[in-house]
Design a protein around this motif. Structure first.
Motif, PDB file in Angstrom:
ATOM      1  N   ASP A  67     -36.360  43.890  34.784  1.00 46.20           N
ATOM      2  CA  ASP A  67     -36.715  44.071  33.379  1.00 46.20           C
ATOM      3  C   ASP A  67     -35.526  44.517  32.540  1.00 46.20           C
ATOM      4  O   ASP A  67     -35.572  44.452  31.314  1.00 46.20           O
ATOM      5  CB  ASP A  67     -37.870  45.067  33.233  1.00 46.20           C
ATOM      6  N   ASN A  94     -39.641  39.627  30.256  1.00 48.03           N
ATOM      7  CA  ASN A  94     -40.397  40.822  29.893  1.00 48.03           C
ATOM      8  C   ASN A  94     -41.542  40.401  28.975  1.00 48.03           C
ATOM      9  O   ASN A  94     -42.342  39.554  29.345  1.00 48.03           O
ATOM     10  CB  ASN A  94     -39.482  41.871  29.256  1.00 48.03           C
ATOM     11  N   ARG A 138     -41.127  40.099  34.580  1.00 43.75           N
ATOM     12  CA  ARG A 138     -40.115  41.152  34.691  1.00 43.75           C
ATOM     13  C   ARG A 138     -39.219  41.001  35.913  1.00 43.75           C
ATOM     14  O   ARG A 138     -38.395  41.869  36.191  1.00 43.75           O
ATOM     15  CB  ARG A 138     -40.797  42.527  34.686  1.00 43.75           C
TER      16      ARG A 138
END
Length: 407
Positions: A205, A149, A6
């Protein structure tokens, strides 16, 4: 382990690498340009330099951290008959110029180990009258895919020299259990397009950077963007960079050192204007907005101030020299804990001016090899030897594919 990345700087928990092997010794001067190398590499020294880099990672990573050698993963995947069948089918289909159809049955008779060595080295004693060029660029695992992610973007190489690596990576994601939790979120583009992992940076993210470079096409960028926006990313920053060998990917001229600091090559980043477009999804369409600079775009979307640290320092000649030897291509093990080639002394001195403690690989390993490394409230720039590795035109970030970082 849950695969997820992220940010560019979260604590490294799992990474995929390739310590150079025989394939780099098979590059002769007449082939080097075709194989995307600027020079030939001395294998034994390159291996030692790479393994020393991994010792730095081991000293800094948490106890449950893992460093995966990509050839081990490939061999494990190819041990399954269905994976081997898929892989051979794709080799024949995507590499028609190699005429692999003529040895299809021979390929099926190879063990997983023999098949992998054949594909990487370009030859095997089991098929003595057939050979291909080697695949020395496997060293740069970064370019094969990018975990973003809870998704994985599968690269599509711009150059034929890297096509076998792409087929290997595709097979790995499809069949290796390491990717079980993320496989359904694979983002792929067509064979007519190109995108490589060195052009993909995970700022957060919600914000991802993609360079439009020598290796990533406009259509590849746009289709990857659609996949990312469909899977929860809010903004993709398309960064137009010079289409030349010295800046083949965005990460050769720009990387993150911490959540608020980046290392940038000034002529291609801080001095460029109007070369960034912010892309977002609205009512099923992709909306674009031109941004005046990369710094302003990042600060606006990340909602924090950023410091851009000059690769090579203030001197123009040093900036160009050290960008050429990957001074801007640093790799963050944790926020503010970065590694890069020792030879880029002016870049390291500039980092020192911004509060980084400078340590060489031996100092860092000695201090932390027997103690749990806590990166909190630290800023450390770790230098390691890379006199042979840098001949391949890639630095610490190029040689790493993070698949899990602490959020």
């Amino acid at each position: 382990m849950q695969l997820s990345v992220r940010s560019e700087t979260g604590l490294l928990k799992s990474v995929i690498v390739h310590t150079p092997g025989k394939e780099v010794s098979l590059v002769n001067p007449e082939l080097k340009d075709e194989l995307l190398f600027d020079d030939i590499i001395f294998e034994s020294d390159a291996r030692k330099e790479h393994l020393d880099m991994l010792k730095v990672f081991e000293a800094a990573m948490p106890k449950n951290g893992t460093i995966h050698e990509i050839t081990d993963l490939f061999e494990e995947a190819l041990s399954a008959e269905d994976a081997r069948g898929y892989f051979i089918e794709q080799l024949i289909k995507q590499l028609p110029q190699e005429n692999l159809k003529a040895i299809e049955q021979d390929l099926f008779r190879l063990s997983a180990t023999e098949l992998l060595r054949f594909v990487i080295d370009g030859a095997t004693p089991s098929i003595p009258e057939f050979n291909m060029h080697p695949t020395p660029n496997l060293l740069f695992t970064r370019d094969l895919s990018a975990v973003i992610n809870d998704s994985i973007l599968l690269s599509q190489p711009a150059k034929k020299a890297r096509m076998r690596e792409a087929i290997l990576m595709d097979t790995l994601i499809k069949f290796h259990p390491l990717f079980d939790n993320i496989r359904k979120n694979t983002i792929s583009i067509t064979k007519q397009e190109s995108i490589e992992g060195g052009d993909v940076l995970v700022a957060s993210d919600k914000v991802v950077l993609i360079g439009m470079s020598e290796r990533t096409s406009f259509s590849g960028l746009m289709n990857a963007t659609k996949g990312l926006l469909d899977q929860g990313v809010e903004h993709v920053l398309a960064v137009d960079i010079p289409k030349q060998r010295s800046s083949m990917h965005l990460d050769t001229i720009f990387t993150f050192a911490s959540p608020t600091e980046c290392v940038a090559f000034p002529p291609a980043i801080t001095e460029r204007q109007n070369n960034v477009v912010a892309l977002r999804s609205q009512n099923g369409s992709i909306i674009s907005e031109s941004m005046p600079s990369l710094k302003q775009a990042l600060e606006e979307l990340l909602e924090r101030d950023l410091t851009f640290i000059n690769c090579g320092g203030a001197n123009r000649t040093n900036q160009f020299r050290e960008q050429w030897t990957d001074g801007a291509n640093v790799f963050a093990i944790a926020p503010g804990i970065i590694v890069g080639y020792e030879r880029n002394t002016n870049t390291f001195n500039e980092l020192k001016e911004h509060g980084y403690r400078l340590m060489n690989q031996y100092e860092f390993i000695e201090e932390y090899k027997d103690a749990l490394f806590d990166p909190a409230d630290k800023k450390i720039a770790i230098s390691f030897l890379g006199h042979e590795l840098c001949r391949g035109r890639g630095g610490a970030r190029c040689m790493t594919m993070p698949i899990a970082r602490k959020s």
